[in-house]
Design a protein around this motif. Structure first.
Motif, short mmCIF file in Angstrom:
data_model
loop_
_atom_site.label_atom_id
_atom_site.label_comp_id
_atom_site.label_asym_id
_atom_site.label_seq_id
_atom_site.Cartn_x
_atom_site.Cartn_y
_atom_site.Cartn_z
N GLU A 73 0.85 -1.18 0.00
CA GLU A 73 0.00 0.00 0.00
C GLU A 73 0.89 1.24 0.00
OE1 GLU A 73 -2.69 -0.05 3.26
OE2 GLU A 73 -3.82 -1.79 2.54
N ASN A 74 0.39 2.32 -0.59
CA ASN A 74 1.15 3.56 -0.59
C ASN A 74 1.50 3.98 0.84
OD1 ASN A 74 1.05 3.66 -3.32
ND2 ASN A 74 -0.31 5.44 -3.47
N GLY A 75 2.75 4.41 1.01
CA GLY A 75 3.23 4.79 2.33
C GLY A 75 4.14 3.73 2.94
N TYR A 76 4.19 2.56 2.32
CA TYR A 76 5.03 1.47 2.84
C TYR A 76 6.50 1.83 2.63
CZ TYR A 76 6.74 -3.30 3.60
OH TYR A 76 7.38 -4.41 4.08
N ARG A 77 7.32 1.72 3.67
CA ARG A 77 8.74 2.03 3.62
C ARG A 77 9.54 0.75 3.42
NH1 ARG A 77 10.96 3.10 7.77
NH2 ARG A 77 12.56 4.63 7.24
N VAL A 78 10.52 0.82 2.51
CA VAL A 78 11.29 -0.39 2.23
C VAL A 78 12.67 0.00 1.71
CG1 VAL A 78 10.49 -0.56 -0.16
CG2 VAL A 78 11.21 -2.63 1.06
N GLY A 79 13.65 -0.86 1.97
CA GLY A 79 15.00 -0.63 1.47
C GLY A 79 15.17 -1.24 0.09
N ILE A 80 15.71 -0.46 -0.83
CA ILE A 80 15.98 -0.93 -2.19
C ILE A 80 17.49 -1.08 -2.34
CG2 ILE A 80 15.76 -0.48 -4.66
CD1 ILE A 80 13.10 -0.99 -3.23
N LEU A 81 17.94 -2.26 -2.72
CA LEU A 81 19.36 -2.53 -2.83
C LEU A 81 19.95 -2.11 -4.17
CD1 LEU A 81 19.50 -6.10 -1.23
CD2 LEU A 81 20.29 -3.97 -0.22
N TYR A 82 19.34 -2.58 -5.25
CA TYR A 82 19.87 -2.34 -6.58
C TYR A 82 18.77 -1.85 -7.53
CZ TYR A 82 23.94 -5.08 -5.08
OH TYR A 82 25.03 -5.55 -4.40
N ILE A 83 19.21 -1.15 -8.57
CA ILE A 83 18.28 -0.69 -9.60
C ILE A 83 18.78 -1.16 -10.96
CG2 ILE A 83 17.40 1.34 -10.82
CD1 ILE A 83 17.27 2.80 -8.20
N TYR A 84 17.85 -1.67 -11.76
CA TYR A 84 18.15 -2.15 -13.11
C TYR A 84 17.34 -1.36 -14.13
CZ TYR A 84 17.72 -5.24 -17.21
OH TYR A 84 17.68 -5.74 -18.49
N GLU A 85 17.95 -0.98 -15.23
CA GLU A 85 17.24 -0.25 -16.28
C GLU A 85 17.07 -1.15 -17.49
OE1 GLU A 85 18.10 3.56 -19.14
OE2 GLU A 85 18.33 3.88 -16.98
N ASP A 86 15.81 -1.34 -17.93
CA ASP A 86 15.56 -2.24 -19.05
C ASP A 86 15.79 -1.53 -20.39
OD1 ASP A 86 13.29 -0.71 -19.64
OD2 ASP A 86 11.92 -2.10 -18.66
N ALA A 87 15.55 -2.25 -21.48
CA ALA A 87 15.81 -1.73 -22.82
C ALA A 87 14.94 -0.53 -23.15
CB ALA A 87 15.60 -2.84 -23.85
N ASP A 88 13.79 -0.38 -22.48
CA ASP A 88 12.90 0.75 -22.73
C ASP A 88 13.20 1.95 -21.83
OD1 ASP A 88 11.48 -0.66 -24.69
OD2 ASP A 88 10.22 -1.63 -23.17
N GLY A 89 14.25 1.83 -21.01
CA GLY A 89 14.61 2.93 -20.13
C GLY A 89 13.83 2.97 -18.83
N VAL A 90 13.08 1.90 -18.54
CA VAL A 90 12.32 1.84 -17.29
C VAL A 90 13.24 1.32 -16.18
CG1 VAL A 90 10.35 0.81 -16.09
CG2 VAL A 90 10.17 1.42 -18.52
N SER A 91 13.27 2.03 -15.06
CA SER A 91 14.10 1.62 -13.92
C SER A 91 13.31 0.71 -12.99
CB SER A 91 14.59 2.85 -13.15
OG SER A 91 15.49 3.61 -13.93
N TRP A 92 13.94 -0.39 -12.61
CA TRP A 92 13.31 -1.36 -11.72
C TRP A 92 14.18 -1.55 -10.48
CZ3 TRP A 92 8.62 -3.62 -13.02
CH2 TRP A 92 8.19 -3.43 -14.34
N GLY A 93 13.57 -1.51 -9.32
CA GLY A 93 14.30 -1.73 -8.07
C GLY A 93 14.00 -3.11 -7.53
N ILE A 94 14.98 -3.71 -6.87
CA ILE A 94 14.78 -5.03 -6.28
C ILE A 94 14.81 -4.93 -4.77
CG2 ILE A 94 17.25 -5.60 -6.41
CD1 ILE A 94 16.39 -8.54 -6.73
N CYS A 95 13.89 -5.63 -4.15
CA CYS A 95 13.81 -5.69 -2.68
C CYS A 95 13.89 -7.14 -2.25
CB CYS A 95 12.51 -5.06 -2.19
SG CYS A 95 12.20 -5.33 -0.43
#
Length: 278
Positions: A73-95
């Protein structure tokens, strides 16, 4: 002689344990997609706040597999370790919560919590590059590492072996000098008050913390946890299936099925021969 060896071994073990506690260990997520694309991922290790369309952020199996892992739900706090950018330029974070939940989410739906990096970005014109270190008299003393000047959040740590070194200098509204420590025994991008590194909040600011410059957008993220909700009218970002990966998976399945069928056929022929021989 044996007693001396035992004592020396004990001392070495104690030193190793002491070092291991303060070693800089960068945890890597247990995720197959990450391990295949580790060199393309950027290490960030920051806390973010969920702020997706329709009041939620969806975690997916990978940036190429639209299988839902869980929903925040919006407002949830979480640590993101790494970010990956796909071929379309969209950034994805992994938790990875290291309790079995691993997933990827579009970083467009994640707001960074106000931290040292945010502070440095917004006060770049007031921060100067200056290298220095605390005086050796602070070795063995409990030094306070602040999230950022005026944050009211700090971590205590005993300065062992050598004192923290700083690379940037900032002067607050009360004239107190702050040094930004890039790294010190596992602590990254933290601040020390150069005028009194061991003083707590009440001692540093008996009349209250001075105001700092925070933009309205960041201020909302800092105080309320979430900026204005994303519009639910636009299309949600979802992973695009990698056709090459699908084709490879199909080929592997076919090969496995074919190999299994061949083994079963060979086993049946062997069993038939054994029956005939009897």
């Amino acid at each position: 002689m044996k007693k001396i060896l035992f004592v020396m071994a004990g001392m070495v073990c104690a030193m190793l344990c002491r070092i291991s506690v303060k070693a800089d260990v960068i945890w890597e997520p247990e995720d197959s997609f990450y391990h295949r694309h580790a060199e393309e991922c950027t290490y960030v290790n920051r806390v973010y706040i969920a702020n997706g369309p329709d009041g939620e952020v969806i975690l997916y199996k990978s940036p190429e597999m639209p299988i839902t892992v869980t929903t925040w739900e919006n407002g949830y706090r979480v640590g993101i370790l790494y970010i990956y950018e796909d071929a379309d330029g969209v950034s994805w974070g992994i938790c990875d919560d290291y309790q079995g939940t691993v997933g990827w989410m579009p970083m467009e739906y994640m707001e960074p919590e106000y931290d040292s990096i945010s502070f440095q970005e917004e006060n770049a014109d007031k921060i100067v590059r200056e290298n220095g270190a605390l005086d050796d008299k602070y070795i063995g003393e409990t030094v306070l590492f602040w999230k950022y000047p005026g944050s009211e959040v700090y971590t205590e740590m005993t300065a062992d072996s050598y004192t923290p070194e700083y690379q940037s200098l900032y002067v607050d509204g009360n004239g107190k000098k702050w040094g930004c420590v890039g790294y010190y025994f596992g602590h990254r991008n933290v601040w020390i008050c150069l005028d009194d590194p061991t003083a707590d909040l009440e001692k540093l600011f008996p009349e209250g913390v001075p105001a700092i410059d925070i933009s309205p957008a960041s201020d909302a993220g800092r105080k309320d946890g979430v900026r204005e909700a994303q519009s639910g009218g636009r299309k949600r970002i979802v992973p695009k299936i990698n056709q090459g990966t699908v084709a490879l998976a199909v080929i592997l399945v076919v090969l496995v099925v074919a190999a299994t069928g061949g083994l079963l056929a060979a086993s049946k022929r062997k069993a038939d021969r054994q029956k005939l021989e009897k």
